[in-house]
Design a protein around this motif. Sequence first.
Motif, short mmCIF file in Angstrom:
data_model
loop_
_atom_site.label_atom_id
_atom_site.label_comp_id
_atom_site.label_asym_id
_atom_site.label_seq_id
_atom_site.Cartn_x
_atom_site.Cartn_y
_atom_site.Cartn_z
N SER A 133 52.66 43.84 40.14
CA SER A 133 53.14 42.50 39.82
C SER A 133 52.06 41.72 39.11
CB SER A 133 53.57 41.78 41.11
OG SER A 133 53.80 40.42 40.85
N ILE A 134 52.20 41.54 37.81
CA ILE A 134 51.24 40.75 37.04
C ILE A 134 51.19 39.33 37.56
CG2 ILE A 134 50.83 39.74 34.76
CD1 ILE A 134 51.91 42.34 33.56
N GLU A 135 52.35 38.79 37.90
CA GLU A 135 52.40 37.41 38.35
C GLU A 135 51.57 37.20 39.62
OE1 GLU A 135 54.96 39.30 37.53
OE2 GLU A 135 55.60 38.34 35.67
N GLU A 136 51.68 38.12 40.58
CA GLU A 136 50.92 37.99 41.82
C GLU A 136 49.43 38.16 41.56
OE1 GLU A 136 53.16 39.22 45.73
OE2 GLU A 136 53.35 40.81 44.24
N LEU A 137 49.08 39.11 40.71
CA LEU A 137 47.66 39.31 40.40
C LEU A 137 47.05 38.06 39.79
CD1 LEU A 137 47.69 42.94 38.98
CD2 LEU A 137 46.26 42.14 40.85
N LEU A 138 47.74 37.47 38.82
CA LEU A 138 47.20 36.30 38.14
C LEU A 138 47.19 35.09 39.07
CD1 LEU A 138 48.84 36.72 34.62
CD2 LEU A 138 46.54 37.34 35.34
N ALA A 139 48.25 34.93 39.87
CA ALA A 139 48.32 33.79 40.78
C ALA A 139 47.22 33.86 41.82
CB ALA A 139 49.69 33.74 41.45
N GLY A 140 46.87 35.08 42.26
CA GLY A 140 45.85 35.23 43.27
C GLY A 140 44.44 35.21 42.74
N GLY A 141 44.28 35.18 41.43
CA GLY A 141 42.94 35.22 40.86
C GLY A 141 42.21 36.49 41.21
N LEU A 142 42.94 37.58 41.37
CA LEU A 142 42.36 38.81 41.89
C LEU A 142 41.27 39.40 41.02
CD1 LEU A 142 42.53 40.75 44.26
CD2 LEU A 142 44.33 41.98 43.06
N PRO A 143 41.47 39.52 39.69
CA PRO A 143 40.40 40.14 38.91
C PRO A 143 39.08 39.40 39.00
CG PRO A 143 42.44 40.11 37.67
CD PRO A 143 42.67 39.26 38.90
N THR A 201 45.94 53.22 37.22
CA THR A 201 45.05 52.17 36.74
C THR A 201 45.28 51.90 35.26
OG1 THR A 201 43.39 52.73 38.40
CG2 THR A 201 42.65 51.48 36.49
N ALA A 202 45.43 52.96 34.47
CA ALA A 202 45.65 52.79 33.03
C ALA A 202 46.94 52.03 32.76
CB ALA A 202 45.67 54.15 32.35
N ALA A 203 47.99 52.34 33.51
CA ALA A 203 49.27 51.68 33.29
C ALA A 203 49.20 50.20 33.64
CB ALA A 203 50.36 52.38 34.11
N ILE A 204 48.55 49.88 34.75
CA ILE A 204 48.44 48.48 35.16
C ILE A 204 47.52 47.71 34.21
CG2 ILE A 204 47.79 46.91 37.02
CD1 ILE A 204 50.35 48.57 37.45
N LYS A 205 46.45 48.33 33.77
CA LYS A 205 45.54 47.68 32.82
C LYS A 205 46.28 47.34 31.53
CE LYS A 205 41.23 48.26 30.29
NZ LYS A 205 40.09 49.18 29.97
N ALA A 206 47.14 48.23 31.07
CA ALA A 206 47.90 47.97 29.85
C ALA A 206 48.83 46.78 30.03
CB ALA A 206 48.70 49.22 29.47
N ARG A 207 49.40 46.65 31.21
CA ARG A 207 50.28 45.51 31.48
C ARG A 207 49.50 44.21 31.58
NH1 ARG A 207 53.94 46.34 36.49
NH2 ARG A 207 54.83 44.41 35.65
N LEU A 208 48.29 44.27 32.14
CA LEU A 208 47.50 43.06 32.33
C LEU A 208 46.78 42.60 31.07
CD1 LEU A 208 45.81 43.74 35.79
CD2 LEU A 208 47.50 41.97 35.28
N ALA A 209 46.51 43.54 30.16
CA ALA A 209 45.66 43.24 29.01
C ALA A 209 46.06 41.98 28.25
CB ALA A 209 45.61 44.45 28.08
N PRO A 210 47.35 41.71 28.02
CA PRO A 210 47.70 40.50 27.27
C PRO A 210 47.40 39.20 28.01
CG PRO A 210 49.50 42.11 27.24
CD PRO A 210 48.53 42.56 28.28
N TYR A 211 47.17 39.27 29.29
CA TYR A 211 47.02 38.07 30.11
C TYR A 211 45.57 37.75 30.46
CZ TYR A 211 52.01 38.80 30.91
OH TYR A 211 53.37 39.00 30.75
N ASP A 220 41.22 37.84 29.72
CA ASP A 220 40.14 37.93 28.74
C ASP A 220 39.29 39.16 29.04
OD1 ASP A 220 38.56 37.25 30.93
OD2 ASP A 220 38.22 35.19 30.27
N GLU A 221 38.25 39.36 28.24
CA GLU A 221 37.43 40.55 28.39
C GLU A 221 36.78 40.62 29.77
OE1 GLU A 221 33.60 42.74 26.20
OE2 GLU A 221 34.58 41.00 25.30
N GLN A 222 36.28 39.49 30.26
CA GLN A 222 35.64 39.50 31.57
C GLN A 222 36.65 39.80 32.67
OE1 GLN A 222 32.35 39.41 32.42
NE2 GLN A 222 33.23 39.96 34.41
N GLY A 223 37.87 39.29 32.50
CA GLY A 223 38.90 39.58 33.48
C GLY A 223 39.22 41.06 33.56
N LEU A 224 39.26 41.71 32.40
CA LEU A 224 39.53 43.15 32.38
C LEU A 224 38.38 43.93 33.00
CD1 LEU A 224 41.20 43.57 28.88
CD2 LEU A 224 42.29 43.87 31.11
#
Length: 265
Positions: free
Chosen positions: A106-116, A197-207, A209-213
């Motif tokens: 879930s991209i939404e949960e990852l971003l909302a939680g500030g997980l990266p 990991t590769a699949a999730i990274k591809a989904r997160l990449a548009p959301y 920045d470099e440090q987040g990745l």
Amino acid sequence: MSSYAVYPDGRMIPYEGVHNFRDMGGYETGEGRRVKYGLFFRSAELHGLTPADLEHLETLGIKTVLDYRHEQEAARKPNPDIAGAAYECIPALAVDPSVPVSAAGSIEELLAGGLPAAFGPDMLAGFYAKLPFGNASYQRLMAVIQEPVRLGLLHHCAAGKDRTGVGSALILLALGVPEETVMADYLLTNEGLASFTAAIKARLAPYLDEQGLVSFEAMMAAKPAYLEAALDAIKGRYGSYDAYFEQEFGLTAERLGKLRAYCLE
């Protein structure tokens, strides 16, 4: 029943719906004996098991499933019933249920939680250093592995990396497997999670920045420094693994001997 190929070492089982599933057998101890296959299995969460996956898994002789996830994680992605296996969910130490550790789909949960941003290398190393002590999950783990009738044991968390990584290290160390081999088993997670990991990274990449990745990759990777933090903390507090096992879990030399007599060949 579907046929499942395994990797050349006979350890990794590439299920369609579950990542990082493997048998912990075959490792050589410092005394030249080997951990028996079919006694200890580790994996990521089991929610995605396909019917064919489950049919194969039920041929492995699993008697006990230990789930290290927090109750909220387990409720969100519950395990299927495994015929003949008792299930126990005992959350590992210091897991914040508000952090969506198992919500990598879930991209939404990852971003909302500030997980990266939150899960950088230093934070993860600190997390690992706390896990081995006063941990109800591992208290139960060390009790179960002394009961032959409860083996095969399948233990898992969300990705099968952190909480399961430390639990797996404790099993192997208790059996007398050397540190370098314990580390090699831990690092196999990078292979077991590579496609996920590769699949999730591809989904997160548009959301992100470099440090987040970069932070996301640090969160998802099994890095030597993480497990080393746990092992160094054990030796720093107790001086030796034998002292740690005896004082944390009541695993005296006699009990370790009985454990090894059953689990090694």
